[in-house]
Design an enzyme around this catalytic site. Structure first.
Site, PDB file in Angstrom:
ATOM      1  N   GLU A  31     -45.195-133.281 -19.026  1.00 41.77           N
ATOM      2  CA  GLU A  31     -44.133-134.083 -18.410  1.00 41.77           C
ATOM      3  C   GLU A  31     -44.475-134.448 -16.974  1.00 41.77           C
ATOM      4  O   GLU A  31     -43.613-134.858 -16.198  1.00 41.77           O
ATOM      5  CB  GLU A  31     -42.793-133.331 -18.462  1.00 41.77           C
ATOM      6  CG  GLU A  31     -42.682-132.143 -17.526  1.00 41.77           C
ATOM      7  CD  GLU A  31     -43.195-130.846 -18.128  1.00 41.77           C
ATOM      8  OE1 GLU A  31     -42.766-129.783 -17.648  1.00 41.77           O
ATOM      9  OE2 GLU A  31     -44.013-130.890 -19.077  1.00 41.77           O
TER      10      GLU A  31
ATOM     11  N   ASP B 196     -42.571-134.676 -12.009  1.00 33.03           N
ATOM     12  CA  ASP B 196     -42.366-134.209 -13.377  1.00 33.03           C
ATOM     13  C   ASP B 196     -40.869-134.173 -13.661  1.00 33.03           C
ATOM     14  O   ASP B 196     -40.047-134.305 -12.753  1.00 33.03           O
ATOM     15  CB  ASP B 196     -43.063-132.880 -13.648  1.00 33.03           C
ATOM     16  CG  ASP B 196     -42.315-131.668 -13.109  1.00 33.03           C
ATOM     17  OD1 ASP B 196     -41.290-131.851 -12.425  1.00 33.03           O
ATOM     18  OD2 ASP B 196     -42.754-130.550 -13.377  1.00 33.03           O
ATOM     19  N   ILE B 197     -40.528-134.044 -14.924  1.00 29.19           N
ATOM     20  CA  ILE B 197     -39.128-134.076 -15.355  1.00 29.19           C
ATOM     21  C   ILE B 197     -38.545-132.673 -15.220  1.00 29.19           C
ATOM     22  O   ILE B 197     -39.110-131.695 -15.740  1.00 29.19           O
ATOM     23  CB  ILE B 197     -39.028-134.583 -16.808  1.00 29.19           C
ATOM     24  CG1 ILE B 197     -39.604-136.003 -16.902  1.00 29.19           C
ATOM     25  CG2 ILE B 197     -37.584-134.546 -17.295  1.00 29.19           C
ATOM     26  CD1 ILE B 197     -39.690-136.542 -18.304  1.00 29.19           C
TER      27      ILE B 197
END
Length: 461
Positions: free
Chosen positions: A381, A338-339
């Site tokens: 995300e 994920d970001i």
């Protein structure tokens, strides 16, 4: 009564007389018009002019007329006139006199030219057979909607419809430079060492494909006509002497074309062209339905923002990959990322910028992945990548390349500072009792371990 005059009148109507005892023949005027003389007809001389395929049938009928003591005989056969043309005739014979052994001494009969009727019957039978073939082909092509099956079925059914040595299905697509081109998506009959799938032909170049699309009409080429496109046939399809291309048009839109190749000098006939166009009409409808199905399926299983597969599709695909991995004893790994600090991006710059960041990161990740790796968006995300035939150590190397690429190239175009991601990797184990759940759980724990360790890093379990 003038019997000769009466006989002559009957001969005008098709009457013939065979006097085997007197060794004389009186053929009908039809035979005279065909160029034959009474001498040609004497003692079954006409058998020499019967079509080879019908000769045995006629000879058996003649023998039966004598041996079975039948008084009447009727038979249909083909006969050649002195000009070399073939005629279908219906010949009826009646025994008038026999000897003590029952052998016919004299008989009379009528010959009727039924060529037009037989040709009409043949045309009707041919049309019926063609219609049945096209209907059967249409059913096979439309048995399923997925594009690969449709293309395969098209080529399999084409063999039943038309005579050719090789054939290809080409679809109209957009090339990397944005220009239109024809791309081969299926082929049959080509040598094993000739890989035609994926070959493309820009419509702007001088090719028969471009001419077909432009005019939306079929094109046949043979012998010297091929020299007009010498570069095309020399570089792509060698040893072809006759070629036919037919556009695939659905709802007034050109979808592509289907081509038929012959290695011998055997030009395509008007009947060939007519059949090919009828077949192409069915093919275009099937392809149009398949393309619509593929587009609908893609919308259903892909995320509209990033183009990645959806969470629901991921579970179906991962189940199949796990079963395949176990069956073939091959490695299978997952990569989850994920970001980092994505909530801060959304809160600070807004969701529109956040969406641009997601799209940018996805485009960078795709540079590293193989064509058969599956890229899924499973949450806001969060993304998961299915890596078939990949150990956890190899997956970690892939993850590290992705991490470095995103950190290096994500800055500047959307945000001033680089975007970073945290990644976790895990491999399917034989001890995973719950299969997918265990694998996803380990991958998720690996990613959160990377988060806790400081983010912008890779962890594996």
């Amino acid at each position: 009564m003038d019997y000769k005059r009466v006989i002559d009148k009957f001969r005008e109507l098709g009457l013939f007389i065979q006097d085997l005892e007197g060794k004389k023949a009186y053929p009908s005027n039809m035979w005279i018009d065909w160029g034959y003389t009474p001498e040609d007809m004497h003692e079954y001389g006409f058998l020499h002019f019967v079509h080879p395929e019908d000769r045995e049938k006629v000879r058996n009928a003649v023998d039966g007329f004598h041996q079975n003591k039948d008084h009447f005989s009727r038979i249909v056969f083909r006969i050649r006139d002195k000009r070399g043309e073939w005629h279908w005739i219906l010949s009826s014979s009646l025994a008038v006199e026999r000897d003590e052994n029952g052998r016919v001494l004299q008989y009379v009969g009528f010959d009727h030219d039924i060529t037009e009727e037989m040709e009409a019957k043949a045309r009707a039978e041919k049309a019926l057979k063609e219609a049945e073939t096209l209907i059967s082909a249409n059913e096979a092509i439309n048995a399923r909607l997925d594009l690969p099956h449709t293309i395969s079925a098209i080529l399999e059914q084409a063999v039943r419809v038309l005579s050719f040595d090789s054939s290809s299905v080409q679809l109209l697509t957009t090339g990397e430079d944005g220009s239109e081109e024809m791309k081969i998506v299926g082929g049959i009959g080509f040598p094993e060492n000739v890989d035609i799938i994926g070959k493309s032909f820009p419509l702007a170049s001088r090719t028969p494909n471009g001419k077909i699309v432009k005019n939306q009409k079929p094109l046949t080429l043979c012998s010297k006509d091929l020299t007009d496109y010498a570069d095309f046939f020399h570089n792509v399809f060698t040893d072809i002497h006759c070629w036919m291309g037919v556009p695939l048009i659905s709802k007034e839109r050109v979808l592509g074309m289907i081509s038929f190749d012959r290695l011998e000098e055997k030009p395509y006939s008007d009947d060939d062209l007519r059949l090919a166009q009828a077949f192409a009409g069915q093919v275009a409808i099937a392809l149009g339905n398949s393309q619509l199905y593929e587009e609908t399926k893609k919308l259903a299983i892909t995320d509209p923002l990033t183009g990645c597969y959806t969470r629901r599709w991921m579970y179906c695909e991962l189940k199949q990959e796990c079963e395949s991995s176990a069956r073939h004893k091959q490695d299978l790994s997952l990569l989850l990322f994920d970001i980092d600090d994505f909530k801060f991006v959304n809160d600070t710059y807004g969701h529109l910028v956040g969406d641009k960041v997601l799209v940018r990161v996805v485009s960078l990740v795709k540079r590293v992945l193989r064509t058969y790796d599956q890229f899924c968006r499973i949450g806001g995300e969060e993304f998961l990548i299915i890596l078939p035939q990949t150990s956890v150590d190899d997956a970690a190397e892939v993850a590290e390349r992705i991490r470095e690429l995103v950190a290096r190239e994500s800055a500047g175009d959307i945000l001033a500072n680089p975007v970073t991601i945290s990644l976790g990797c895990a491999q399917l184990r034989a001890s995973d009792k719950n299969g997918i759940e265990d694998l996803i759980g380990r991958t998720d724990r690996a990613m959160y371990r990377a988060k806790r360790a400081g983010k912008n890093r890779v962890s594996k379990l």
